[in-house]
Design a protein around this motif. Structure first.
Motif, PDB file in Angstrom:
ATOM      1  N   GLU A 124       0.823  -1.203   0.000  1.00 45.69           N
ATOM      2  CA  GLU A 124       0.000   0.000   0.000  1.00 45.69           C
ATOM      3  C   GLU A 124       0.865   1.264   0.000  1.00 45.69           C
ATOM      4  O   GLU A 124       0.623   2.205  -0.753  1.00 45.69           O
ATOM      5  N   THR A 125       1.875   1.264   0.869  1.00 47.42           N
ATOM      6  CA  THR A 125       2.748   2.437   0.986  1.00 47.42           C
ATOM      7  C   THR A 125       3.545   2.637  -0.289  1.00 47.42           C
ATOM      8  O   THR A 125       3.712   3.767  -0.764  1.00 47.42           O
ATOM      9  N   ALA A 126       4.029   1.548  -0.857  1.00 43.57           N
ATOM     10  CA  ALA A 126       4.808   1.652  -2.095  1.00 43.57           C
ATOM     11  C   ALA A 126       3.968   2.242  -3.222  1.00 43.57           C
ATOM     12  O   ALA A 126       4.466   3.047  -4.022  1.00 43.57           O
ATOM     13  N   VAL A 127       2.689   1.893  -3.294  1.00 42.27           N
ATOM     14  CA  VAL A 127       1.819   2.409  -4.354  1.00 42.27           C
ATOM     15  C   VAL A 127       1.701   3.926  -4.259  1.00 42.27           C
ATOM     16  O   VAL A 127       1.910   4.641  -5.252  1.00 42.27           O
ATOM     17  N   VAL A 128       1.366   4.440  -3.047  1.00 41.30           N
ATOM     18  CA  VAL A 128       1.153   5.885  -2.928  1.00 41.30           C
ATOM     19  C   VAL A 128       2.469   6.656  -3.084  1.00 41.30           C
ATOM     20  O   VAL A 128       2.490   7.752  -3.662  1.00 41.30           O
ATOM     21  N   VAL A 129       3.575   6.073  -2.598  1.00 45.79           N
ATOM     22  CA  VAL A 129       4.866   6.747  -2.716  1.00 45.79           C
ATOM     23  C   VAL A 129       5.328   6.752  -4.173  1.00 45.79           C
ATOM     24  O   VAL A 129       5.830   7.768  -4.678  1.00 45.79           O
ATOM     25  N   HIS A 130       5.144   5.633  -4.854  1.00 44.26           N
ATOM     26  CA  HIS A 130       5.560   5.555  -6.253  1.00 44.26           C
ATOM     27  C   HIS A 130       4.770   6.548  -7.098  1.00 44.26           C
ATOM     28  O   HIS A 130       5.335   7.238  -7.970  1.00 44.26           O
ATOM     29  N   GLN A 131       3.474   6.647  -6.869  1.00 44.99           N
ATOM     30  CA  GLN A 131       2.654   7.613  -7.601  1.00 44.99           C
ATOM     31  C   GLN A 131       3.123   9.035  -7.329  1.00 44.99           C
ATOM     32  O   GLN A 131       3.182   9.874  -8.229  1.00 44.99           O
ATOM     33  N   HIS A 132       3.455   9.303  -6.094  1.00 48.42           N
ATOM     34  CA  HIS A 132       3.925  10.645  -5.720  1.00 48.42           C
ATOM     35  C   HIS A 132       5.237  10.990  -6.411  1.00 48.42           C
ATOM     36  O   HIS A 132       5.411  12.087  -6.951  1.00 48.42           O
TER      37      HIS A 132
END
Length: 394
Positions: free
Chosen positions: A215-223
């Motif tokens: 979950e964290t990787a998804v939002v960080v990668h998008q950012h």
């Protein structure tokens, strides 16, 4: 193994004193301490215990260097708190180990004393350690408890070959840690700092075995790749959308500010976050009814609610990070008051069964609940006293 209460169970536990997983080591030393206090006879190899204790000291010094390398803007509130908690956990394991050598209970008293701000108790505890601890262990343990940071960093370098690294290197290493929560915290900090150069590494965690890491990787990668804002603080729902999507790490961020969970470590809050259900109430909606059997509690994320008692009427108001309905699910008795949304409300709901399972698994959570209940009782009694005062004068 602890419940078996046999020397054979203790022997199995002793073989895992050097397990790579911090949580396993913590469970092992606590189980051995319980067996020892229960009078189970088992042989403790002093040198093996001292080796395990020195390994915990080494781990603590490593965390000191990591924490320092991430100091200032590098650590961030969540990662900073998590690293400090891991240091405290290392000390807990260390003193449980020493308690196996000195089984009179003095080591855990020392552990509690060194955590106090009272200088006299701390001084007495450190003096006791100075008198009983092994010489090699004493040389690195006592500074750990009382030396200034520059001295700790010097010892980390000289004794344990732990050297300073760049913030980027530290975050990259933490993102590869075996602990899923530390991985998630490191990834989130990479996103907060906007370290675009680490976007390729973040991609590696999109298929991580841990849900919170994914979950964290998804939002960080998008950012990092699109410039999309990190979803914290969360974008609160509108009356039209009636939706809220908080990732687990965002919920942990939020729950850290809730009094009920003030005694719970950030890592333990992951379990709490995962049983929270997102919900929404419109202005004027009554979502708790006096007399109903309590089957859940609510934590307000945004908005305002009023608590209304039949007879006296409005008695107090609740806002973001306040809790509603916890008394009824603890006692399983009828709700003591109505709760009505004054404004549109975004909330997290925890159901009765999930709440009690957490209470059983997390003693710190139970302590937090007792603290809140005592505060609530004082508040209600005070409010009712003020309400009754005019009538008595009349």
């Amino acid at each position: 193994l602890r419940q078996l209460q046999t020397p054979e169970a203790a022997a199995v536990l002793l073989r895992h004193l050097h397990d790579e997983d911090d949580h396993v080591r913590a469970a092992v030393v606590k189980a051995l301490a319980r067996l020892q206090s229960a009078g189970v006879a088992f042989t403790v190899e002093r040198d093996d215990i001292l080796d395990a204790a020195m390994a915990e000291v080494t781990h603590y010094y490593r965390l000191v260097v990591v924490h320092t390398d991430l100091g200032g803007d590098g650590g961030g509130r969540l990662l900073d708190k998590t690293l400090r908690e891991h240091m405290a956990y290392a000390l807990d394991r260390l003193f449980h180990l020493l308690g196996l050598i000195y089984p009179d209970g003095s080591m855990m008293l020392v552990r509690r004393a060194v955590a106090l701000e009272n200088g006299r108790y701390r001084a007495n505890a450190i003096e006791l350690l100075d008198n009983v601890a092994d010489r090699d262990l004493r040389a690195v343990l006592l500074p750990l408890l009382e030396a200034p940071l520059p001295r700790l960093l010097a010892i980390a370098t000289d004794k344990f070959d732990e050297h300073s690294q760049s913030m980027t290197a530290r975050l990259t290493a933490l993102a590869d840690n075996s602990d899923p929560w530390l991985r998630a915290c490191a990834l989130f900090r990479i996103g907060e700092l906007g370290l675009v150069s680490l976007a390729p590494q973040v991609t590696n965690y999109l298929a991580d075995a841990s849900l919170i890491v994914r979950e964290t990787a998804v939002v960080v990668h998008q950012h990092l790749t699109t410039g999309a804002p990190l979803p914290w603080p969360p974008t609160l729902p509108t009356e039209e959308s009636l939706t809220m999507t908080l990732s687990t790490i965002e919920r942990v961020f939020f729950l850290r500010g809730v009094e009920l969970f003030s005694q719970v470590g950030s890592e333990d809050l992951v379990s709490v976050a995962q049983v929270c259900h997102e919900t929404y109430f419109t202005a004027g909606e009554q979502f708790i009814t006096q007399g109903d059997i309590g089957d859940c509690l609510y934590i307000l994320v945004d908005g305002e609610a009023k608590v209304v008692l039949e007879g006296p009427g409005d008695i107090f108001y609740r806002v973001s990070r306040d809790i509603l309905g916890e008394m009824a699910i603890i006692s399983r008795k009828p709700r003591s008051a109505h709760c009505i949304a004054v404004t549109p409300i975004t909330a997290l709901r925890i159901d009765h069964d999930d709440f009690w399972e957490l209470m059983t698994e997390k003693p710190a959570l139970a302590q937090g609940v007792i603290k809140v209940l005592a505060s609530r009782l004082d508040e209600v009694v005070g409010q009712l006293s003020r309400t009754a005062a005019p009538a008595s004068h009349a």
